[in-house]
Design an enzyme around this catalytic site. Structure first.
Site, short mmCIF file in Angstrom:
data_model
loop_
_atom_site.label_atom_id
_atom_site.label_comp_id
_atom_site.label_asym_id
_atom_site.label_seq_id
_atom_site.Cartn_x
_atom_site.Cartn_y
_atom_site.Cartn_z
N CYS A 52 0.81 -1.21 0.00
CA CYS A 52 0.00 0.00 0.00
C CYS A 52 0.86 1.27 0.00
O CYS A 52 1.56 1.53 -0.97
CB CYS A 52 -0.98 -0.05 1.17
N HIS A 53 0.85 2.05 1.07
CA HIS A 53 1.66 3.27 1.18
C HIS A 53 3.06 2.99 1.73
O HIS A 53 3.91 3.88 1.73
CB HIS A 53 0.97 4.30 2.08
#
Length: 185
Positions: free
Chosen positions: A112-113
């Site tokens: 994800c991030h």
């Protein structure tokens, strides 16, 4: 199912981690027999979020970033969430830990991030990776070959895009660690 007995995995997280991206890979690794250690900025409980906004579960870290010895682990797993990697990439020791795992050619998995930490550690130049869409320009600017796939394995680096990719992310980590375990036998 792979047997990861004797495999030690480090996870880095702080407040704002995406709940499923910490707890699901952690549980999959534990179920496969790995030992999982969580490190954070402090050892006070940290709180996750769901969908980057709703408060979720808390977990108490096992040790601080300052107490991490990279030699004690075979792999590093980095959960996402917006706030978590954004805070960690400002922590010099967290960035050093990522650099050390990559330099030692140990497995590093980020979802994800979390690839923001890979950018901050300057370890994606020439590497094939994926991430949450808003992180992709940062990865490209750091020299990465960014693709939109549920899981990307480039040598010792595993990346995924979002919570929906967790099953593929977990499989890729466990398969890679099973090879590490076999090589150690």
């Amino acid at each position: 199912m792979a047997d990861l007995q004797g495999i030690r995995v480090l996870m880095l997280a702080t407040d704002g981690f995406e709940n499923s991206e910490l707890f699901e890979p952690r549980q999959a690794l534990l179920d496969a027999g790995a030992t999982v250690t969580l490190a954070s900025i402090k050892t006070d409980p940290i709180r996750g979020v769901k969908n980057d906004s709703e408060p979720a579960d808390s977990i108490t870290p096992d040790l601080t970033l300052a107490d991490v010895d990279v030699d004690d682990y075979e792999a590093l797993v980095l959960p996402g969430g917006v706030g978590n990697p954004d805070k960690l990439r400002m922590e010099e020791r967290a960035v050093e830990i990522v650099e050390d795992f990559v330099d030692d050619e140990k497995l590093v998995a980020a979802i994800c991030h979390a690839p923001w930490l890979l950018v901050e550690a300057d370890v994606v130049d020439g590497r094939r990776v994926t991430s949450w869409p808003s992180v992709r320009t940062d990865l490209e600017n750091a020299g990465a070959d960014v693709v939109d796939e549920e899981v990307v394995v480039d040598g010792n680096l595993i990346t995924s895009r979002n919570p929906g990719d967790i099953p593929a992310f977990n499989r890729a980590i466990i398969e890679a660690l099973a090879k590490v375990g076999a090589d150690a036998d």
